[in-house]
Design a protein around this motif. Structure first.
Motif, PDB file in Angstrom:
ATOM      1  N   PHE A 263       7.178   1.768  36.478  1.00  0.00           N
ATOM      2  CA  PHE A 263       5.896   1.566  35.770  1.00  0.00           C
ATOM      3  C   PHE A 263       5.661   2.486  34.960  1.00  0.00           C
ATOM      4  O   PHE A 263       6.026   3.623  35.606  1.00  0.00           O
ATOM      5  CB  PHE A 263       5.070   1.137  36.837  1.00  0.00           C
ATOM      6  N   ASP A 264       5.100   2.498  33.787  1.00  0.00           N
ATOM      7  CA  ASP A 264       4.720   3.477  32.967  1.00  0.00           C
ATOM      8  C   ASP A 264       3.286   3.984  33.358  1.00  0.00           C
ATOM      9  O   ASP A 264       2.399   3.975  32.389  1.00  0.00           O
ATOM     10  CB  ASP A 264       4.973   3.196  31.363  1.00  0.00           C
ATOM     11  N   VAL A 265       3.016   4.139  34.800  1.00  0.00           N
ATOM     12  CA  VAL A 265       1.699   4.584  35.116  1.00  0.00           C
ATOM     13  C   VAL A 265       1.680   5.541  36.376  1.00  0.00           C
ATOM     14  O   VAL A 265       2.483   5.719  36.967  1.00  0.00           O
ATOM     15  CB  VAL A 265       1.152   3.245  35.870  1.00  0.00           C
ATOM     16  N   PHE A 266       0.946   6.678  35.963  1.00  0.00           N
ATOM     17  CA  PHE A 266       0.932   7.597  37.160  1.00  0.00           C
ATOM     18  C   PHE A 266       0.170   7.100  38.451  1.00  0.00           C
ATOM     19  O   PHE A 266      -0.963   6.649  38.264  1.00  0.00           O
ATOM     20  CB  PHE A 266       0.017   8.719  36.681  1.00  0.00           C
ATOM     21  N   VAL A 267       0.777   7.255  39.613  1.00  0.00           N
ATOM     22  CA  VAL A 267       0.269   6.872  40.794  1.00  0.00           C
ATOM     23  C   VAL A 267       0.134   7.888  41.757  1.00  0.00           C
ATOM     24  O   VAL A 267       1.042   8.718  41.805  1.00  0.00           O
ATOM     25  CB  VAL A 267       1.034   5.694  41.206  1.00  0.00           C
ATOM     26  N   ARG A 268      -0.736   8.164  42.564  1.00  0.00           N
ATOM     27  CA  ARG A 268      -0.754   9.405  43.589  1.00  0.00           C
ATOM     28  C   ARG A 268      -0.536   8.703  44.922  1.00  0.00           C
ATOM     29  O   ARG A 268      -1.128   7.911  45.246  1.00  0.00           O
ATOM     30  CB  ARG A 268      -2.348   9.898  43.600  1.00  0.00           C
ATOM     31  N   GLY A 394      -6.128   5.544  31.360  1.00  0.00           N
ATOM     32  CA  GLY A 394      -5.948   6.994  31.708  1.00  0.00           C
ATOM     33  C   GLY A 394      -4.877   7.342  32.424  1.00  0.00           C
ATOM     34  O   GLY A 394      -4.324   8.322  32.301  1.00  0.00           O
ATOM     35  N   ALA A 395      -4.137   6.229  33.184  1.00  0.00           N
ATOM     36  CA  ALA A 395      -3.047   6.668  34.018  1.00  0.00           C
ATOM     37  C   ALA A 395      -1.772   5.907  33.245  1.00  0.00           C
ATOM     38  O   ALA A 395      -0.557   6.288  33.591  1.00  0.00           O
ATOM     39  CB  ALA A 395      -3.036   5.915  35.324  1.00  0.00           C
ATOM     40  N   TYR A 396      -1.918   5.269  32.277  1.00  0.00           N
ATOM     41  CA  TYR A 396      -0.860   4.596  31.424  1.00  0.00           C
ATOM     42  C   TYR A 396       0.172   6.049  30.580  1.00  0.00           C
ATOM     43  O   TYR A 396      -0.776   6.577  30.016  1.00  0.00           O
ATOM     44  CB  TYR A 396      -1.239   3.779  30.652  1.00  0.00           C
ATOM     45  N   THR A 397       1.151   5.979  30.824  1.00  0.00           N
ATOM     46  CA  THR A 397       2.091   7.002  30.237  1.00  0.00           C
ATOM     47  C   THR A 397       2.550   6.701  28.879  1.00  0.00           C
ATOM     48  O   THR A 397       3.022   7.460  28.052  1.00  0.00           O
ATOM     49  CB  THR A 397       3.162   7.474  31.181  1.00  0.00           C
ATOM     50  N   GLY A 398       2.733   5.332  28.416  1.00  0.00           N
ATOM     51  CA  GLY A 398       3.566   5.038  27.373  1.00  0.00           C
ATOM     52  C   GLY A 398       4.722   4.772  27.658  1.00  0.00           C
ATOM     53  O   GLY A 398       5.233   5.239  28.445  1.00  0.00           O
ATOM     54  N   ASN A 399       5.469   4.056  26.917  1.00  0.00           N
ATOM     55  CA  ASN A 399       7.054   3.597  27.093  1.00  0.00           C
ATOM     56  C   ASN A 399       7.977   4.654  26.579  1.00  0.00           C
ATOM     57  O   ASN A 399       9.123   4.405  26.774  1.00  0.00           O
ATOM     58  CB  ASN A 399       7.200   2.275  26.752  1.00  0.00           C
TER      59      ASN A 399
END
Length: 645
Positions: A263-268, A394-399
C-alpha cells in the motif's frame, strides 16, 4: 419497363420444349400471339442488323429460368486477391470505383427501360461527366463478372509515378540507425547531427536531408521495431493484443491465485515504526472474490502460510493455485517438493511444502505480468478505494516518487485502524453488485461465489484436524542427534521417547515461529508423524527442585523401559540355558564316574609322629549374584569407613 430483354436466338437456345426450337417457328408463334403489337414489351435492337428483343414477361416460366441460368453460368466471381488489393487502396480510388459502377448500372437501367444504346450512353456521360469511349471501356472491364465482383474490377489500377528515394551513404545510414535505436532514446535531430559531423570527416556522401532520412527510417524500420529498440521489451509486448482468458469454466474454490501488494500509505506499528504495509491476499478465479488476506510488514513465507491457512479453514482446499516465482511464494515451506519449482536449490531430502502436502497443483505465472494474475486488477481497485480514501488523507504517499501529494508525510495511521479500514473496503469490494465479468452477469463477487458453491456438482475438499498443523507451523528438515534422537533447533532442545528410534536420521520439524517453547511436531522422511516433542528448558545449576523433577522423569523413563523389556524377555537365563543345553553330552557325562586321586600330606622332618594321610575333598562353589555383590560392597564400605576401596 424494367426486367430483362432477349433476342429470338437466345429464346430458341433456352426453349427446352416450351417454345419452338427454331427461329422461323418462333417468329410464326410471335406473329400468331401478337407480341410485336405489344409496344411495352417489344423493342427494336439499336445496333447493326436490327431485329427485335422481347421482354421476359412474354416467355413461359421454364424458359425464363433456363435463360437466367445461362446468364449466370459464365459469371466470374472476384478473387480474394482482387478484394485484398481493393481494400488497400486509398479512399479516393475506392470512391472512383463506386462512381464507375453507378454509371454502368445507370446505363443498364436505361437500356432495360427501352432506351436505345446511343440515348443511354449520352445520358450517362452527361450525368457522370465521362466520354462515351470511357463508358464503353468501363463496361468491358466488368463483362462476364458477377455483380458482386464489379466494384473491385472497376478500381483505378494506376499507381502514379513512384517518388525517387534520396540517396544516402550506406555507412552513414548504418551509423545513424545504430545511434538512434538505443534504449537511451536520443532525439532524431541529435543523431542526425552526429552522423553528419562524422560523414564530413570520413568523406561519406551523399547525405540526405533530415526529413528525407526520417522517411528512410520509417520506411525501413517498422514502428514496432523502433519501440522494442528504444522503449524496451515490455512496451513492445504491449503492442501485441492481450490474451482473453476465460474463467467461467471453473467452479468456486477450484482454482485460486495469490499475490502481494504494498500500500502507498504510511502506517505506524505497535512499536512506533512507520512503514508501508503489505497486503497478502488470495482470490477465487471463478468469482473474483478475495477469500483470504492479511496485513504484514513485509512479504514473507510465514504470512503466506497463514493466509493459505485462513483460506483452508473457512473455504476449504482448492485444486490448483496460480503463483508467481517470488521468494515468499516459492519458498520450500510453501511449494517444496514441486517438480517445476525453479527457486532456491532443490535437494532430494527437502521436505514437502504446505501446498504440496495438501495435494494442491501449483501453476507458476509470468513474473511482473499483471495479465497472468487477475488479482492484479483487484489490487488496482483497492488502491483507489483504500489508499486514496479520505480516511488515508495525509498518509497517502503517491504511487511514484514524483507523484507525491501536497500533504505528503503529514500523518501516519495506526496499524489496527488501518486493518479495520482494509477489512471494510474488501468487504465492500466483494459485495459490490453490477459486476461485468462473464461468470458474474451483474451479480456481486459474493453472490457469484455463494451460488457456485451451492451447485450439486461443486465439490470442495476440507482439511482434517491433524492437517491444520501444516499451516500453523513452519517446516524444516534437520538431523536428530545420535544416541537418544534429541533435536537441537533454534537454540532449544526437543525430545520424545519415540525419537530414540530415529537417532542420527533426518526428520522434518514443524513449529510455530511465535511460540518455540510450545514444542514441535516431528515427522519422518515419509512425512508421517513421529511424536510431539517437548522443549527441554534449561535450569539453574543449583536448582534442586528442577534436579529432583528431572531425576523423577528419568526414573519414570527407565521404569517404562524396564517394563517394555520384561514384556519382550519372557524367559529367564536359567530357562534359556536349559533350552539350549546339549542333552547328549550331559547323558555321556552322567555315565562316567569321575574319580579324583588322593593327595598325601608330606610329614615334615623332625615330626614326632606320622600324620595320617587324609583325603582332600572338593567343596562346592558358593553362588554369586547381583544381591551378593551388593551385600559385599555394602560390607566393604562399613569396613573401610565409607571410603571407596
Amino acid at each position: 419497363m424494367t426486367g430483362r430483354w432477349y433476342t429470338p436466338a437466345q429464346i430458341v437456345a433456352a426453349a427446352g420444349g416450351d417454345l419452338p426450337s427454331s427461329i422461323g417457328s418462333l417468329n410464326k408463334l410471335i406473329a400468331a400471339r401478337g407480341w410485336r403489337s405489344d409496344a411495352a414489351r417489344t423493342r427494336h435492337v439499336a445496333k447493326r442488323g436490327g431485329g427485335f428483343e422481347y421482354h421476359e414477361s412474354l416467355l413461359p416460366e421454364g424458359v425464363r429460368a433456363r435463360l437466367a441460368l445461362a446468364e449466370t453460368a459464365d459469371v466470374v466471381e472476384a478473387s480474394d486477391e482482387s478484394w485484398i488489393a481493393f481494400e488497400r487502396l486509398p479512399a479516393k480510388k475506392k470512391e472512383e470505383a463506386e462512381r464507375r459502377l453507378a454509371a454502368i448500372q445507370r446505363y443498364d437501367v436505361l437500356i432495360r427501360s427501352g432506351a436505345t444504346a446511343s440515348t443511354a450512353s449520352l445520358t450517362v456521360c452527361r450525368d457522370y461527366g465521362c466520354a462515351a469511349r470511357t463508358l464503353t471501356r468501363w463496361r468491358e472491364m466488368v463483362a462476364g463478372l458477377a455483380r458482386s465482383a464489379q466494384l473491385a474490377a472497376l478500381a483505378p489500377q494506376h499507381t502514379g509515378t513512384p517518388s525517387r528515394r534520396s540517396a544516402c551513404h550506406q555507412k552513414a545510414y548504418e551509423a545513424f540507425k545504430s545511434d538512434y535505436l538505443r534504449p537511451e532514446q536520443p532525439t532524431f535531430s541529435a543523431c542526425y547531427r552526429r552522423m553528419k559531423a562524422v560523414a564530413g570527416r570520413e568523406g561519406w556522401a551523399p547525405i540526405p536531408s533530415e526529413r528525407a532520412l526520417r522517411r528512410h527510417l520509417d520506411n525501413d524500420v517498422s514502428p514496432a521495431v523502433q519501440t522494442l529498440a528504444r522503449e524496451g521489451r515490455d512496451q513492445a509486448k504491449a503492442l501485441f493484443p492481450a490474451q482473453t482468458r476465460a474463467r467461467q469454466h471453473f467452479h468456486a474454490m477450484q482454482a485460486v491465485t495469490m499475490d502481494g501488494h504494498r500500500f502507498d500509505v504510511f502506517v505506524r506499528t505497535s512499536d512506533g515504526t512507520i512503514l508501508r504495509p503489505h497486503l497478502i491476499a488470495l482470490q477465487d478465479l471463478h468469482s473474483g472474490k478475495l477469500i483470504a488476506w492479511r496485513l504484514a510488514t513485509s512479504e514473507n513465507k510465514d504470512v503466506v502460510r497463514l493466509v493459505i491457512g485462513d483460506m483452508i479453514t473457512v473455504h476449504g482446499i482448492p485444486e490448483m493455485i496460480y503463483l508467481d516465482n517470488g521468494r515468499a511464494f516459492a519458498s520450500k515451506d510453501i511449494s517444496g517438493g514441486t517438480a517445476n519449482r525453479f527457486r532456491f536449490t532443490a535437494k532430494p531430502d527437502d521436505p514437502d511444502g504446505l501446498l504440496t502436502t495438501l495435494g494442491v497443483t501449483i501453476h507458476w505465472t509470468t513474473p511482473y505480468s499483471g495479465q497472468s494474475k487477475p488479482i492484479e486488477r483487484a489490487f488496482r481497485d483497492l488502491t483507489d478505494t483504500i489508499s486514496r480514501h479520505p480516511f488515508c488523507a495525509g498518509a497517502y504517499t503517491g504511487n511514484r516518487p514524483d507523484a507525491k501529494p501536497e500533504n505528503y508525510g503529514s500523518k501516519a495511521i495506526e496499524i489496527e485502524a488501518f486493518r479495520s479500514h482494509v477489512a471494510s473496503q474488501i468487504a465492500e469490494h466483494n459485495g459490490r453488485a453490477g459486476r461485468k465479468a462473464v461468470a458474474c452477469r451483474g451479480r456481486s463477487f459474493d453472490e457469484t461465489f455463494r451460488d457456485s458453491l451451492a451447485k450439486p456438482d461443486t465439490i470442495v475438499r476440507w482439511a482434517s484436524e491433524s492437517q491444520r498443523s501444516l499451516w500453523l507451523m513452519a517446516a524444516t528438515r534437520i538431523k536428530a542427534r545420535s544416541g537418544n534422537g534429541e533435536i537441537h533447533f533454534m537454540g532449544n532442545r526437543y525430545w520424545h521417547p519415540a525419537l530414540t528410534g530415529h537417532a542420527g536420521k533426518r526428520v522434518t520439524v514443524r513449529y510455530d515461529p511465535d511460540d518455540l517453547k510450545a514444542g514441535v511436531k516431528v515427522y519422518d522422511q515419509a512425512n508421517r508423524l513421529i511424536a510431539d516433542a517437548e522443549c527441554i528448558l534449561a535450569t539453574g545449576f543449583d536448582d534442586t527442585d528442577a534436579a529432583r523433577k528431572h531425576n523423577r522423569n528419568r526414573a519414570g523413563y527407565l521404569k517404562a523401559l524396564k517394563t517394555q523389556k520384561l514384556m519382550h524377555t519372557v524367559m529367564t537365563a536359567d530357562e534359556l540355558a536349559a533350552l539350549y543345553e546339549d542333552r547328549t553330552v550331559r547323558a555321556a557325562e552322567e555315565d562316567e564316574t569321575l574319580r579324583l586321586p588322593s593327595i598325601p600330606r608330606i610329614v615334615p622332618r623332625g615330626g614326632a609322629a606320622a600324620l595320617r594321610l587324609e583325603e582332600i575333598e572338593d567343596t562346592p562353589e558358593t553362588g554369586w549374584d547381583d544381591e551378593a555383590e551388593t551385600a559385599f560392597s555394602r560390607g566393604l564400605r562399613l569396613v573401610t569407613g565409607g571410603r571407596q576401596p
